[in-house]
Design an enzyme around this catalytic site. Structure first.
Site, PDB file in Angstrom:
ATOM      1  N   ASP A   1      13.593  -6.240  13.815  1.00  0.00           N
ATOM      2  CA  ASP A   1      13.916  -6.618  15.184  1.00  0.00           C
ATOM      3  C   ASP A   1      15.418  -6.826  15.255  1.00  0.00           C
ATOM      4  O   ASP A   1      15.949  -7.852  14.837  1.00  0.00           O
ATOM      5  CB  ASP A   1      13.145  -7.888  15.578  1.00  0.00           C
ATOM      6  CG  ASP A   1      13.455  -8.311  17.012  1.00  0.00           C
ATOM      7  OD1 ASP A   1      14.317  -7.681  17.658  1.00  0.00           O
ATOM      8  OD2 ASP A   1      12.830  -9.285  17.482  1.00  0.00           O
TER       9      ASP A   1
ATOM     10  N   TYR B   1      12.790 -15.237  15.998  1.00  0.00           N
ATOM     11  CA  TYR B   1      12.290 -15.144  17.376  1.00  0.00           C
ATOM     12  C   TYR B   1      12.193 -13.675  17.744  1.00  0.00           C
ATOM     13  O   TYR B   1      13.083 -12.888  17.421  1.00  0.00           O
ATOM     14  CB  TYR B   1      13.258 -15.854  18.332  1.00  0.00           C
ATOM     15  CG  TYR B   1      12.901 -15.704  19.799  1.00  0.00           C
ATOM     16  CD1 TYR B   1      11.763 -16.315  20.324  1.00  0.00           C
ATOM     17  CD2 TYR B   1      13.711 -14.958  20.664  1.00  0.00           C
ATOM     18  CE1 TYR B   1      11.439 -16.186  21.674  1.00  0.00           C
ATOM     19  CE2 TYR B   1      13.403 -14.836  22.011  1.00  0.00           C
ATOM     20  CZ  TYR B   1      12.263 -15.448  22.515  1.00  0.00           C
ATOM     21  OH  TYR B   1      11.957 -15.323  23.845  1.00  0.00           O
TER      22      TYR B   1
ATOM     23  N   LYS C   1      19.720  -6.450  24.267  1.00  0.00           N
ATOM     24  CA  LYS C   1      21.042  -7.078  24.402  1.00  0.00           C
ATOM     25  C   LYS C   1      22.188  -6.055  24.521  1.00  0.00           C
ATOM     26  O   LYS C   1      22.349  -5.487  25.588  1.00  0.00           O
ATOM     27  CB  LYS C   1      21.242  -8.103  23.285  1.00  0.00           C
ATOM     28  CG  LYS C   1      20.139  -9.191  23.370  1.00  0.00           C
ATOM     29  CD  LYS C   1      20.392 -10.470  22.629  1.00  0.00           C
ATOM     30  CE  LYS C   1      19.399 -11.535  23.082  1.00  0.00           C
ATOM     31  NZ  LYS C   1      18.320 -11.836  22.166  1.00  0.00           N
TER      32      LYS C   1
HETATM   33  C1  PLP Z   1      16.740 -11.907  22.533  1.00  0.00           C
HETATM   34  C2  PLP Z   1      15.761 -11.449  21.503  1.00  0.00           C
HETATM   35  C3  PLP Z   1      14.491 -10.940  21.841  1.00  0.00           C
HETATM   36  C4  PLP Z   1      13.987 -10.960  23.254  1.00  0.00           C
HETATM   37  O1  PLP Z   1      14.753 -10.159  24.085  1.00  0.00           O
HETATM   38  P1  PLP Z   1      14.672 -10.419  25.686  1.00  0.00           P
HETATM   39  O2  PLP Z   1      15.553  -9.355  26.243  1.00  0.00           O
HETATM   40  O3  PLP Z   1      15.156 -11.809  25.894  1.00  0.00           O
HETATM   41  O4  PLP Z   1      13.247 -10.244  26.060  1.00  0.00           O
HETATM   42  C5  PLP Z   1      13.693 -10.435  20.846  1.00  0.00           C
HETATM   43  N1  PLP Z   1      14.101 -10.426  19.565  1.00  0.00           N
HETATM   44  C6  PLP Z   1      15.297 -10.903  19.196  1.00  0.00           C
HETATM   45  C7  PLP Z   1      15.702 -10.827  17.765  1.00  0.00           C
HETATM   46  C8  PLP Z   1      16.155 -11.444  20.150  1.00  0.00           C
HETATM   47  O5  PLP Z   1      17.333 -11.954  19.768  1.00  0.00           O
END
Ligand code: PLP
Length: 431
Positions: A239, A144, A267
């Site tokens: 990511d 994701y 995060k």
């Molecule tokens: C949480 C997450 C996102 C999205 O971040 P948001 O702050 O919710 O927009 C993108 N990539 C990864 C791997 C994530 O865990």
């Protein structure tokens, strides 16, 4: 458990927000429940509006690596707040957070702060396209990357490698620029590169896929991505919105010793405030506006209050032994529950890396691709989730989500969690 006040708030919220929530997974739909409304957090605990107290294993989906409202972060926020909340001009807070991160991370030279993980990923993809002049992006099923148009794409049917959008509102033309491959499949990777050799701008991957279960990859697969990107002059984007500052200060890049071209963060980086970032070498970052032609901007980017929170949290992460302590506690939980499940013959296995764990309903000792997860087993998670709440432990409301251990979880809490999980598994497998 009395949740009457949460229920009332939820009924009210249904009038204001689609599904009563501002982010879909909060709606508790996959556990057949209704959301608990939270009043406050204290250390590793979260207290809902009815006064129920839970040991929190969701930790705001990862950001709260120090637990709720840690004194150092709270003090930093309060101090910054006294001076104002936003200026739309640079502050020294941004420099300080950037310096702390860059000087302690061998994989990046420069960084740009944004406001969320989604925004970080969206910007990183644009940067990769801007640098390479190519269009297509390879992503993996089971990863994701936020709600970016080009990445809300799932594997197409049949043998087509082109994606199909996984959300209404994403034009077909966008989905066609995304190639979706299974994780851990070198043959598929090789053929995608052979087929679109001149037009692949980037591979994007969660190097520690943790949004659809915890699909720990064989490091040699990540190496293989690296090699293909070198060979075809594509960029490798890690990511690390979850894994950054979580699987070690240098995230998955440091854990596996692999140099990506661009890294995205979110995060943990904001200490519980909305912050994201993308970072890369100087050579790549010079393509970003105003130095270069890749446009990206933000009214509230590097917001001083959020930067202050980030600084306090990142400083705590840099303390000696910080990650070792988290990992030891997590391991203790995972080993005790795995032993229990094995003794009882339950088809349950907790997977873990650093302070992340995932409860899988399987006896397999590795799950590397999304297709290996059995959807029908999620009914066990529903029972587990309800039972854990009854016993005062809050898990994220979906069996595809991972759990997090924070610095605020003490040995006694780990034992309480283990006991609650064992009892809950007994209920889930009662017949
Ligand atoms: C949480 C997450 C996102 C999205 O971040 P948001 O702050 O919710 O927009 C993108 N990539 C990864 C791997 C994530 O865990």
């Amino acid at each position: 458990m009395n949740s009457s006040k949460s229920q009332a708030h939820y009924q009210d919220a249904l009038n204001y927000f689609p599904g009563g929530v501002n982010s879909p997974v909060r709606a508790f739909r996959s556990v057949n429940g209704t959301p608990l409304f939270i009043d406050r957090g204290e250390g590793c605990h979260m207290i809902d509006v009815d006064g129920n107290r839970f040991i929190d294993l969701c930790c705001s989906w990862g950001p709260l690596i120090l637990g709720h409202n840690p004194p150092s972060v709270k003090a930093a926020i309060t101090e910054a707040l006294e001076k104002g909340t936003s200026f739309g001009a640079p502050t020294a807070y941004g420099n300080k957070l950037a310096k702390l991160i860059i000087e302690n991370n061998r994989f990046i030279d420069m960084i740009r702060f944004v406001n969320s993980g989604t925004e970080a990923v969206m910007s990183a993809v644009r940067l990769a396209r801007g640098v390479t002049g190519k269009n297509k992006i390879i992503k993996f099923e089971g990863c994701y990357h936020g709600h970016v148009d080009h990445l809300l794409v799932k594997a197409g049917s049949g043998l087509a490698t082109f994606g199909e959008s996984s959300s209404a509102g994403v034009p077909e033309a966008f989905a066609k620029e995304t190639i979706v491959l299974p994780l851990n499949d070198r043959v598929a990777l090789k053929s995608a590169f052979e087929k679109y050799a001149d037009d692949i701008a980037a591979i994007i991957i969660e190097p520690v896929p943790a949004n659809n279960g915890l699909l720990l990859q064989d490091p040699s697969f990540l190496e293989c991505l690296r090699l293909h990107c070198y060979q075809y002059e594509s960029l490798l984007i890690f990511d690390e919105v979850i894994s950054g500052f979580r699987v070690g200060f240098e995230g998955a890049a440091g854990h596996y010793g692999i140099q990506p071209d661009i890294i995205t963060y979110g995060k943990i980086i904001g200490g519980g405030m909305p912050v994201g970032a993308y970072a890369a070498s100087r050579a790549i970052m010079k393509h970003v506006s105003p130095d270069g032609p890749v446009y990206q901007a933000g009214t509230l980017s590097a917001n001083p209050v959020a930067m202050a929170a980030g600084i306090a949290q990142i400083e705590a992460c840099l303390q000696d032994g910080f990650y070792e302590g988290l990992e030891a506690k997590t391991k203790k939980l995972v080993e005790s529950v795995n032993q229990f499940a094995e003794d009882k013959g339950y088809p349950v296995h907790l997977f873990t890396i650093a302070s992340i764990f995932w409860i899988a309903f399987t006896k397999a000792d590795s799950v590397r691709a999304a297709s290996e997860i059995e959807a029908e087993k999620m009914s066990y998670f529903r029972t587990l989730h309800q039972e854990m709440l009854k016993q005062g432990v809050y898990l994220g409301p979906s069996g595809y989500e991972v759990g997090f251990i924070s610095a605020a979880h003490q040995e006694e809490h780990i034992s309480q969690i283990a006991t609650a999980m064992q009892n809950a598994l007994d209920v889930a497998f009662a017949n």
